[in-house]
Motif scaffolding. Sequence first.
Motif, mmCIF file in Angstrom:
data_model
loop_
_atom_site.group_PDB
_atom_site.id
_atom_site.type_symbol
_atom_site.label_atom_id
_atom_site.label_comp_id
_atom_site.label_asym_id
_atom_site.label_seq_id
_atom_site.Cartn_x
_atom_site.Cartn_y
_atom_site.Cartn_z
ATOM 1 N N GLU A 304 0.847 -1.195 0.000
ATOM 2 C CA GLU A 304 0.000 0.000 0.000
ATOM 3 C C GLU A 304 0.885 1.248 0.000
ATOM 4 N N VAL A 305 0.604 2.140 -0.930
ATOM 5 C CA VAL A 305 1.446 3.314 -1.142
ATOM 6 C C VAL A 305 0.580 4.552 -1.229
ATOM 7 N N GLU A 306 1.021 5.623 -0.604
ATOM 8 C CA GLU A 306 0.475 6.954 -0.863
ATOM 9 C C GLU A 306 1.393 7.596 -1.885
ATOM 10 N N LEU A 307 0.903 7.743 -3.102
ATOM 11 C CA LEU A 307 1.752 8.156 -4.212
ATOM 12 C C LEU A 307 1.425 9.585 -4.642
ATOM 13 N N TYR A 308 2.440 10.417 -4.647
ATOM 14 C CA TYR A 308 2.345 11.770 -5.201
ATOM 15 C C TYR A 308 3.193 11.791 -6.472
ATOM 16 N N MET A 309 2.568 12.088 -7.604
ATOM 17 C CA MET A 309 3.282 12.008 -8.884
ATOM 18 C C MET A 309 2.984 13.246 -9.732
ATOM 19 N N PRO A 310 4.024 13.950 -10.194
ATOM 20 C CA PRO A 310 3.762 15.156 -10.993
ATOM 21 C C PRO A 310 3.219 14.826 -12.376
ATOM 22 N N LYS A 311 2.347 15.673 -12.866
ATOM 23 C CA LYS A 311 1.956 15.616 -14.266
ATOM 24 C C LYS A 311 3.093 16.219 -15.090
ATOM 25 N N PHE A 312 3.287 15.726 -16.293
ATOM 26 C CA PHE A 312 4.312 16.332 -17.139
ATOM 27 C C PHE A 312 4.017 16.062 -18.602
ATOM 28 N N ARG A 313 4.563 16.927 -19.411
ATOM 29 C CA ARG A 313 4.408 16.823 -20.869
ATOM 30 C C ARG A 313 5.608 17.516 -21.510
ATOM 31 N N TYR A 314 6.291 16.824 -22.412
ATOM 32 C CA TYR A 314 7.398 17.465 -23.113
ATOM 33 C C TYR A 314 7.769 16.679 -24.365
ATOM 34 N N GLU A 315 8.589 17.307 -25.200
ATOM 35 C CA GLU A 315 9.122 16.689 -26.408
ATOM 36 C C GLU A 315 10.645 16.694 -26.328
ATOM 37 N N TYR A 316 11.254 15.797 -27.079
ATOM 38 C CA TYR A 316 12.706 15.708 -27.082
ATOM 39 C C TYR A 316 13.166 15.295 -28.476
ATOM 40 N N LYS A 317 14.302 15.855 -28.893
ATOM 41 C CA LYS A 317 14.822 15.544 -30.229
ATOM 42 C C LYS A 317 16.345 15.542 -30.171
ATOM 43 N N ARG A 318 16.953 14.539 -30.816
ATOM 44 C CA ARG A 318 18.409 14.453 -30.772
ATOM 45 C C ARG A 318 18.933 13.714 -31.999
ATOM 46 N N LYS A 319 20.021 14.225 -32.538
ATOM 47 C CA LYS A 319 20.770 13.512 -33.568
ATOM 48 C C LYS A 319 21.710 12.553 -32.854
ATOM 49 N N LEU A 320 21.635 11.263 -33.185
ATOM 50 C CA LEU A 320 22.314 10.231 -32.410
ATOM 51 C C LEU A 320 23.666 9.802 -32.987
ATOM 52 N N ASN A 321 24.154 10.473 -34.015
ATOM 53 C CA ASN A 321 25.398 10.039 -34.667
ATOM 54 C C ASN A 321 26.533 9.819 -33.672
ATOM 55 N N ASP A 322 26.857 10.844 -32.875
ATOM 56 C CA ASP A 322 28.001 10.751 -31.957
ATOM 57 C C ASP A 322 27.772 9.681 -30.895
ATOM 58 N N ASP A 323 26.542 9.556 -30.426
ATOM 59 C CA ASP A 323 26.235 8.556 -29.401
ATOM 60 C C ASP A 323 26.457 7.151 -29.945
ATOM 61 N N LEU A 324 26.013 6.904 -31.178
ATOM 62 C CA LEU A 324 26.163 5.579 -31.774
ATOM 63 C C LEU A 324 27.619 5.298 -32.144
#
Length: 418
Positions: A304-324
């Motif tokens: 049993e948990v009392e859960l407090y959780m924020p609402k959120f909304r966002y976008e993300y974009k990344r070119k992955l060349n260097d990471d790969l």
Amino acid sequence: MKNKFLSLAIVVVAGTMALMASCEDQTAKILPTDPVEIELTLKQKEVVALTNRFAFDLFKPVVAGEGSGTNIMISPFSITSALSMTLNGAAGETFNAVRSALRYDGQSLEEINDTWRKLVTEMVPVDERVVMEIANSVWAENNFPVKKDFIDALKEWYLAEARNFDITDPGSVDIINGWIEEKTHDRIQNMLSSLDRDLVMLLINAVYFNGKWKHQFDVKNTTERPFFVTPGNPVNVPVMYQKQKFSMSRPEKVTLVELPYGQGNYSMVVALPDEGIALSEIVTGLDAGKWEEWMESLSYGPTEVELYMPKFRYEYKRKLNDDLISLGMGRAFDPGTADFSRISDEEIFISFVLHQTFIENKEEGTEAAAATVAGFTRTSLPPEPEVIDINRPFLYFIRETTTGTIVFMGLVADPTGV
């Protein structure tokens, strides 16, 4: 007599309606209340485990490459799907480099493809309360010769659509973006800003998810509460609340809680660092082995948990060349060493891997989307067309080509002459 017939008719109608209602009750679909297992072979389980290893290995350089305070989200499922399609076109040392970067060492291409077809076909319908959509496509420039075996493999194993585009048409970028937008319910928009003149092929994966919480939050319980962006920098944000039984655990330096969607085949696992522990420290120490330990710690039943959780909304974009490249995929990006001869006899290399995501988390559930685009470019551009400007006196000959017979010949000194 009329009353008797009327009474009989009422009884018959009532009986028929009752029978229909009974049949509807019997034929009404009973949805599962617990996860339905997607059965994998031992080899398929190995591929999934290696895919998760790649996910954590990729996440680290992505996080390290962003500034502090940046919201980040990637879909390793989408990225690996696009790059596994790429693997079908790689040959020689390029194949080995891409396979190793994806952490698929020791797995055959058929084993990798077989696992992806299983996931693509069975992850979508497993929970009717959750919308999960997966789409793959290969886009070839009109004048780029692609080998049929490559296209056939993507259609068979990844259920990919095969499309063409005209690099000279300014509207092509809108057509491709439109496909991505359609497959992600307009959550991934304007992914490509333009198409370079030397681009010859795109491999695209799109994923859309919309899951309702198994235990939804009551909107009336959402209030403004402080969220500590840094220990001394709180900001007020909308925070949801509910008291419910969830799987949770407290392994070293972190608290875990798992929130199921629908019947439980999909869930969100939240990892909250202990007070005084930086999130970056958790990310640095996180790998596939640690993840398995976390999942094991969540398997001991709900609390049993009392859960407090924020609402959120966002976008993300990344070119992955260097990471790969940092994961060992550099050969595929190098025009001098890339070998994609199983795609085409023309020499090409990966010029970019672009990734874009969206997420919204609220009282009803979570909506998320992702798209990954791998772009291929010719190693050496085709030569510019020779310019022939017939602007001075010239000769001409009209001939029959198979016999070589000259039928007419002449000299033009002045085209305006009569």
